[in-house]
Motif scaffolding. Structure first.
Motif, PDB file in Angstrom:
ATOM      1  N   ASN A   2     -50.814  -5.570 -60.626  1.00 48.70           N
ATOM      2  CA  ASN A   2     -50.915  -4.742 -61.824  1.00 48.70           C
ATOM      3  C   ASN A   2     -51.670  -5.470 -62.942  1.00 48.70           C
ATOM      4  OD1 ASN A   2     -49.079  -6.338 -63.399  1.00 48.70           O
ATOM      5  ND2 ASN A   2     -47.358  -5.309 -62.399  1.00 48.70           N
ATOM      6  N   ALA A   3     -51.941  -4.745 -64.019  1.00 48.46           N
ATOM      7  CA  ALA A   3     -52.751  -5.271 -65.121  1.00 48.46           C
ATOM      8  C   ALA A   3     -52.093  -6.475 -65.799  1.00 48.46           C
ATOM      9  CB  ALA A   3     -53.018  -4.170 -66.145  1.00 48.46           C
ATOM     10  N   VAL A   4     -50.771  -6.476 -65.924  1.00 42.51           N
ATOM     11  CA  VAL A   4     -50.064  -7.589 -66.556  1.00 42.51           C
ATOM     12  C   VAL A   4     -50.213  -8.855 -65.712  1.00 42.51           C
ATOM     13  CG1 VAL A   4     -47.778  -8.445 -67.258  1.00 42.51           C
ATOM     14  CG2 VAL A   4     -48.450  -6.089 -67.768  1.00 42.51           C
ATOM     15  N   GLN A   5     -50.063  -8.707 -64.401  1.00 42.07           N
ATOM     16  CA  GLN A   5     -50.222  -9.855 -63.507  1.00 42.07           C
ATOM     17  C   GLN A   5     -51.647 -10.388 -63.549  1.00 42.07           C
ATOM     18  OE1 GLN A   5     -48.797  -7.728 -60.087  1.00 42.07           O
ATOM     19  NE2 GLN A   5     -46.834  -8.833 -60.091  1.00 42.07           N
ATOM     20  N   LEU A   6     -52.623  -9.502 -63.532  1.00 40.81           N
ATOM     21  CA  LEU A   6     -54.022  -9.928 -63.613  1.00 40.81           C
ATOM     22  C   LEU A   6     -54.295 -10.669 -64.918  1.00 40.81           C
ATOM     23  CD1 LEU A   6     -55.959  -6.898 -62.086  1.00 40.81           C
ATOM     24  CD2 LEU A   6     -55.811  -9.235 -61.166  1.00 40.81           C
ATOM     25  N   ALA A   7     -53.747 -10.158 -66.015  1.00 36.95           N
ATOM     26  CA  ALA A   7     -53.928 -10.811 -67.313  1.00 36.95           C
ATOM     27  C   ALA A   7     -53.287 -12.201 -67.302  1.00 36.95           C
ATOM     28  CB  ALA A   7     -53.336  -9.952 -68.429  1.00 36.95           C
ATOM     29  N   GLN A  11     -55.515 -15.619 -67.808  1.00 35.10           N
ATOM     30  CA  GLN A  11     -55.223 -16.587 -68.864  1.00 35.10           C
ATOM     31  C   GLN A  11     -54.908 -17.958 -68.280  1.00 35.10           C
ATOM     32  OE1 GLN A  11     -55.719 -15.896 -72.184  1.00 35.10           O
ATOM     33  NE2 GLN A  11     -55.645 -18.124 -72.171  1.00 35.10           N
ATOM     34  N   ARG A  12     -54.169 -17.967 -67.191  1.00 40.01           N
ATOM     35  CA  ARG A  12     -53.846 -19.249 -66.551  1.00 40.01           C
ATOM     36  C   ARG A  12     -55.121 -19.955 -66.082  1.00 40.01           C
ATOM     37  NH1 ARG A  12     -49.699 -20.387 -61.582  1.00 40.01           N
ATOM     38  NH2 ARG A  12     -50.285 -22.572 -61.330  1.00 40.01           N
ATOM     39  N   LEU A  13     -56.042 -19.211 -65.484  1.00 46.16           N
ATOM     40  CA  LEU A  13     -57.308 -19.784 -65.030  1.00 46.16           C
ATOM     41  C   LEU A  13     -58.140 -20.267 -66.211  1.00 46.16           C
ATOM     42  CD1 LEU A  13     -58.069 -17.149 -62.275  1.00 46.16           C
ATOM     43  CD2 LEU A  13     -57.761 -19.612 -61.866  1.00 46.16           C
ATOM     44  N   LEU A  14     -58.174 -19.490 -67.286  1.00 42.67           N
ATOM     45  CA  LEU A  14     -58.925 -19.901 -68.473  1.00 42.67           C
ATOM     46  C   LEU A  14     -58.343 -21.172 -69.088  1.00 42.67           C
ATOM     47  CD1 LEU A  14     -59.578 -16.420 -70.130  1.00 42.67           C
ATOM     48  CD2 LEU A  14     -61.286 -17.935 -69.083  1.00 42.67           C
ATOM     49  N   ALA A  69     -65.287 -18.559 -59.997  1.00 39.75           N
ATOM     50  CA  ALA A  69     -65.340 -17.569 -58.916  1.00 39.75           C
ATOM     51  C   ALA A  69     -64.091 -16.682 -58.943  1.00 39.75           C
ATOM     52  CB  ALA A  69     -65.485 -18.258 -57.568  1.00 39.75           C
ATOM     53  N   ALA A  70     -62.925 -17.289 -59.212  1.00 37.42           N
ATOM     54  CA  ALA A  70     -61.689 -16.505 -59.290  1.00 37.42           C
ATOM     55  C   ALA A  70     -61.730 -15.547 -60.481  1.00 37.42           C
ATOM     56  CB  ALA A  70     -60.477 -17.432 -59.394  1.00 37.42           C
ATOM     57  N   PRO A  98     -53.971 -20.659 -57.957  1.00 40.81           N
ATOM     58  CA  PRO A  98     -54.553 -19.433 -58.512  1.00 40.81           C
ATOM     59  C   PRO A  98     -56.005 -19.174 -58.095  1.00 40.81           C
ATOM     60  CG  PRO A  98     -53.825 -20.919 -60.270  1.00 40.81           C
ATOM     61  CD  PRO A  98     -53.554 -21.594 -58.988  1.00 40.81           C
ATOM     62  N   THR A  99     -56.659 -20.180 -57.518  1.00 46.59           N
ATOM     63  CA  THR A  99     -58.042 -19.993 -57.068  1.00 46.59           C
ATOM     64  C   THR A  99     -58.120 -19.584 -55.602  1.00 46.59           C
ATOM     65  OG1 THR A  99     -58.241 -22.336 -56.544  1.00 46.59           O
ATOM     66  CG2 THR A  99     -58.978 -21.634 -58.744  1.00 46.59           C
ATOM     67  N   ALA A 100     -56.978 -19.351 -54.960  1.00 46.56           N
ATOM     68  CA  ALA A 100     -56.946 -19.035 -53.525  1.00 46.56           C
ATOM     69  C   ALA A 100     -57.791 -17.806 -53.207  1.00 46.56           C
ATOM     70  CB  ALA A 100     -55.508 -18.811 -53.072  1.00 46.56           C
TER      71      ALA A 100
END
Length: 123
Positions: A2-7, A11-14, A69-70, A98-100
């Motif tokens: 869902n959108a919350v999980q994607l957000a 943010q974690r990747l950033l 890439a992620a 998170p980059t899997a």
């Protein structure tokens, strides 16, 4: 996903990307500010530390590429899905890495194949 999980993952990747960039900048600054030491032992010590720092910086640079890439997969709507099977990767795996790009089953197959090839080559 869902959108919350994607957000959350975006943010974690950033955040991870920003931390890596900050560390790479520290390494660059340390290299640029180093003055050649007349003491051979100190110079050798610095060169060993530099070698280790450069290896770490190389790994971090590759990780930044994986993070980019992620982030692109998030933008494309492909994040969280295995590149090999198209199945969801699963939140526990993404929380760990998170980059899997591969689900755990596909990753295990890849690792078995790599191990088989290394073994066949005598490594």
């Amino acid at each position: 996903m869902n959108a919350v999980q994607l957000a959350f993952f975006r943010q974690r990747l950033l955040n991870e990307r920003a931390e890596l960039e900050a560390h790479l900048n520290e390494v660059k600054t340390a290299i640029a500010s180093h003055e050649r030491d007349s003491d051979e032992a100190d110079q050798a010590s610095f060169e060993e530390e530099l070698r280790l720092s450069l290896r770490q910086a190389d790994r971090e640079s590759r990780l930044i590429n994986n993070i980019d890439a992620a982030l692109q997969r998030i933008e494309n709507g492909e994040y969280g899905f295995c590149e090999e099977t198209g199945e969801p990767i699963g939140l526990p795996r993404l929380l760990f890495r998170p980059t899997a790009k591969l689900c755990i089953e596909a990753k295990e197959r890849q690792e078995r194949k790599e191990h088989h090839f290394r073994k066949a080559r005598g490594e």
